[in-house]
Design a protein around this motif. Structure first.
Motif, PDB file in Angstrom:
ATOM      1  N   ARG A 231       4.519   6.708   4.240  1.00 44.36           N
ATOM      2  CA  ARG A 231       3.889   6.627   2.924  1.00 44.36           C
ATOM      3  C   ARG A 231       4.826   7.198   1.863  1.00 44.36           C
ATOM      4  N   GLU A 232       4.861   6.559   0.713  1.00 47.89           N
ATOM      5  CA  GLU A 232       5.676   7.025  -0.416  1.00 47.89           C
ATOM      6  C   GLU A 232       5.166   8.381  -0.897  1.00 47.89           C
ATOM      7  N   THR A 233       6.093   9.279  -1.210  1.00 49.94           N
ATOM      8  CA  THR A 233       5.753  10.583  -1.783  1.00 49.94           C
ATOM      9  C   THR A 233       6.616  10.795  -3.019  1.00 49.94           C
ATOM     10  N   LYS A 234       6.277  11.811  -3.798  1.00 49.21           N
ATOM     11  CA  LYS A 234       7.099  12.112  -4.975  1.00 49.21           C
ATOM     12  C   LYS A 234       8.504  12.511  -4.573  1.00 49.21           C
ATOM     13  N   SER A 235       8.630  13.226  -3.449  1.00 49.06           N
ATOM     14  CA  SER A 235       9.967  13.675  -3.024  1.00 49.06           C
ATOM     15  C   SER A 235      10.759  12.573  -2.325  1.00 49.06           C
ATOM     16  N   VAL A 236      10.078  11.585  -1.770  1.00 50.62           N
ATOM     17  CA  VAL A 236      10.751  10.457  -1.115  1.00 50.62           C
ATOM     18  C   VAL A 236      10.098   9.161  -1.597  1.00 50.62           C
TER      19      VAL A 236
ATOM     20  N   LYS B  23       0.829  -1.218   0.000  1.00 53.51           N
ATOM     21  CA  LYS B  23       0.000   0.000   0.000  1.00 53.51           C
ATOM     22  C   LYS B  23       0.858   1.260   0.000  1.00 53.51           C
ATOM     23  N   HIS B  24       1.988   1.173  -0.702  1.00 52.06           N
ATOM     24  CA  HIS B  24       2.921   2.294  -0.869  1.00 52.06           C
ATOM     25  C   HIS B  24       3.422   2.835   0.469  1.00 52.06           C
ATOM     26  N   ARG B  25       3.678   1.909   1.387  1.00 56.19           N
ATOM     27  CA  ARG B  25       4.225   2.273   2.694  1.00 56.19           C
ATOM     28  C   ARG B  25       5.504   1.490   2.956  1.00 56.19           C
ATOM     29  N   CYS B  26       6.429   2.139   3.649  1.00 57.68           N
ATOM     30  CA  CYS B  26       7.691   1.503   4.015  1.00 57.68           C
ATOM     31  C   CYS B  26       7.417   0.365   5.000  1.00 57.68           C
TER      32      CYS B  26
END
Length: 90
Positions: free
Chosen positions: A39-44, A30-33
């Motif tokens: 949560r995944e972001t465009k900057s990270v 679910k786009h989480r580490c």
């Protein structure tokens, strides 16, 4: 805080996991580490780490991949390379 260089996709570099595999792994989480829950972001963006490293005969298959934020990925790599530890968040 650990310093890192962001991992940008470069088509001239061979990545162990295909883009499709990386997308499947991130979606599964679910786009989480897996380590921090961030949560995944465009900057990270999340990076995909081998649970069992290639150096220990880990395969380039989806089940062997885990998505981590860049700081967590660095920690997991250090654990694997320096101490021979396998990262298993399950």
């Amino acid at each position: 805080m650990i310093e890192y260089e962001p991992l940008d996709y470069d088509p001239t570099i061979r990545y162990a996991f295909s883009q499709r595999q990386r997308d499947q792994i991130k979606k599964r989480q679910k786009h989480r580490c897996a380590m921090t829950g961030k949560r995944e972001t465009k900057s990270v963006p999340l990076q995909v780490h081998h649970r069992i490293p290639i150096t220990l005969n880990g395969a380039d298959i989806v089940i062997n991949g885990v998505a981590l934020d860049p700081d967590s990925h660095k920690i997991a790599d250090e654990m694997a390379l320096e101490h021979g530890l396998i990262f298993n968040p399950d």
